[in-house]
Design a protein around this motif. Structure first.
Motif, PDB file in Angstrom:
ATOM      1  N   PRO A  88       0.822  -1.215   0.000  1.00  0.00           N
ATOM      2  CA  PRO A  88       0.000   0.000   0.000  1.00  0.00           C
ATOM      3  C   PRO A  88       0.857   1.268   0.000  1.00  0.00           C
ATOM      4  O   PRO A  88       1.930   1.311   0.614  1.00  0.00           O
ATOM      5  N   HIS A  89       0.361   2.277  -0.665  1.00  0.00           N
ATOM      6  CA  HIS A  89       1.111   3.538  -0.775  1.00  0.00           C
ATOM      7  C   HIS A  89       1.361   4.141   0.604  1.00  0.00           C
ATOM      8  O   HIS A  89       2.438   4.708   0.855  1.00  0.00           O
ATOM      9  N   ARG A  90       0.395   4.040   1.505  1.00  0.00           N
ATOM     10  CA  ARG A  90       0.560   4.641   2.836  1.00  0.00           C
ATOM     11  C   ARG A  90       1.679   3.971   3.621  1.00  0.00           C
ATOM     12  O   ARG A  90       2.271   4.591   4.503  1.00  0.00           O
ATOM     13  N   TRP A  91       1.955   2.679   3.341  1.00  0.00           N
ATOM     14  CA  TRP A  91       3.083   2.017   4.001  1.00  0.00           C
ATOM     15  C   TRP A  91       4.402   2.618   3.515  1.00  0.00           C
ATOM     16  O   TRP A  91       5.342   2.781   4.283  1.00  0.00           O
ATOM     17  N   LYS A  92       4.460   2.914   2.219  1.00  0.00           N
ATOM     18  CA  LYS A  92       5.690   3.456   1.636  1.00  0.00           C
ATOM     19  C   LYS A  92       5.979   4.858   2.152  1.00  0.00           C
ATOM     20  O   LYS A  92       7.136   5.299   2.159  1.00  0.00           O
ATOM     21  N   GLN A  93       4.919   5.559   2.582  1.00  0.00           N
ATOM     22  CA  GLN A  93       5.086   6.911   3.094  1.00  0.00           C
ATOM     23  C   GLN A  93       5.289   6.962   4.611  1.00  0.00           C
ATOM     24  O   GLN A  93       5.593   8.012   5.166  1.00  0.00           O
ATOM     25  N   ASP A  94       5.123   5.819   5.276  1.00  0.00           N
ATOM     26  CA  ASP A  94       5.242   5.770   6.735  1.00  0.00           C
ATOM     27  C   ASP A  94       6.712   5.843   7.135  1.00  0.00           C
ATOM     28  O   ASP A  94       7.539   5.061   6.663  1.00  0.00           O
ATOM     29  N   THR A  95       7.026   6.778   8.017  1.00  0.00           N
ATOM     30  CA  THR A  95       8.422   6.983   8.422  1.00  0.00           C
ATOM     31  C   THR A  95       8.844   6.103   9.590  1.00  0.00           C
ATOM     32  O   THR A  95      10.002   6.142  10.010  1.00  0.00           O
TER      33      THR A  95
END
Length: 273
Positions: A116-123
């Motif tokens: 998921p895109h939100r995982w890739k954006q999670d710091t």
């Protein structure tokens, strides 16, 4: 109720279905390395693997998920002073063992692209560190079997007669409000000679009086020999060839889970369920 669950999209097929027909996956930190492992949400569902005196409400959301990693990999738990972070909400895969197996077989690069895109954006974690178990299809099946065992043991322990013992299909006709037939196999591994003693095929149904048909579940295959033996040992209600789960409000969760287990296992390598 299955059709009324929220609609979600399968990460593999792209099909949108009520999430009853899908398996949800999230991220949980590894108890030793702290790296994110993708885990099925079954691992935090209905206290499946918690001790009998512990409630999931007393634990962090991802406690059982990290415990599952620990139990399966032989790692020591984190010191009690360290509290793991919350599980990251994840994605869904259609409820079929073959689909989960497909995720195990794809190349690492393709797997990372599907996240998921939100995982890739999670710091909080690095996407490249996310781990998908190589045996995830069997791992999910084992979780479903554990949950089925717990649900059956719970119902059989209640005085409300949610489960009734049966000898054969003719005996089923005399039961009141049957919601499902559980085929357990001949007691003691005896020879299977009569129709009632022969394993039913996947998605089998039996006619019940004039009220229509009810599903038949081959628990000998769905649970496997280990969990079936535990089920038989837990109550005298499971010592015969068959048993019936009554159609009642308090059995709805069990009946819905049986259908999920059947749908998942029927697409797997052992299709004699």
């Amino acid at each position: 109720q299955a059709l009324a669950t929220p609609v979600r999209q399968c990460a593999i097929t792209g099909v949108r279905l009520p999430n009853y027909f899908l398996i949800g996956f999230g991220l949980a930190p590894h108890p030793k390395t702290g790296k994110p492992w993708q885990m099925p949400k079954l691992s935090i569902d209905h206290n499946v693997l918690l001790p009998s005196k512990v409630s999931s409400s007393d634990l962090p959301l991802d406690h059982t998920a990290t415990a599952l990693i620990q139990d399966s990999e032989g790692f020591e738990a984190k010191p009690s002073g360290q509290t793991p972070s919350q599980t990251v909400a994840g994605r869904y895969i259609v409820n079929q063992q073959s689909a989960t197996r497909l995720m195990c077989d794809i190349k690492r690069k393709s797997y990372l692209q599907m996240l998921p895109h939100r995982w890739k954006q999670d710091t909080r974690f690095k996407t490249d560190d996310i781990v998908w178990r190589e045996d995830m299809d069997h791992f999910v099946l084992d979780l479903m079997r554990k949950k089925t065992l717990r649900l059956m043991q719970y119902l059989s322990s209640k005085p409300a007669a949610y489960i009734a013992e049966c000898q054969d299909f003719a005996d089923v006709q005399g039961k009141h409000q049957p919601g499902a037939v559980l085929w357990l196999g001949a007691p003691g591994g005896e020879a299977q000679s009569t129709p009632s003693e022969r394993p039913p095929p996947p998605f089998a149904m039996v006619k019940y009086r004039s009220a229509g048909h009810i599903p038949v579940y081959n628990l000998a295959s769905l649970l496997g020999s280990e969990y079936l033996a535990k089920l038989r040992d837990s109550s005298k209600l499971f010592t015969s060839t068959m048993a019936v789960v009554k159609q009642k409000r308090n059995t709805l969760t069990t009946l819905m889970h049986l259908w999920q287990l059947m749908g998942y296992a029927a697409s797997g390598p052992h299709q004699d369920v």
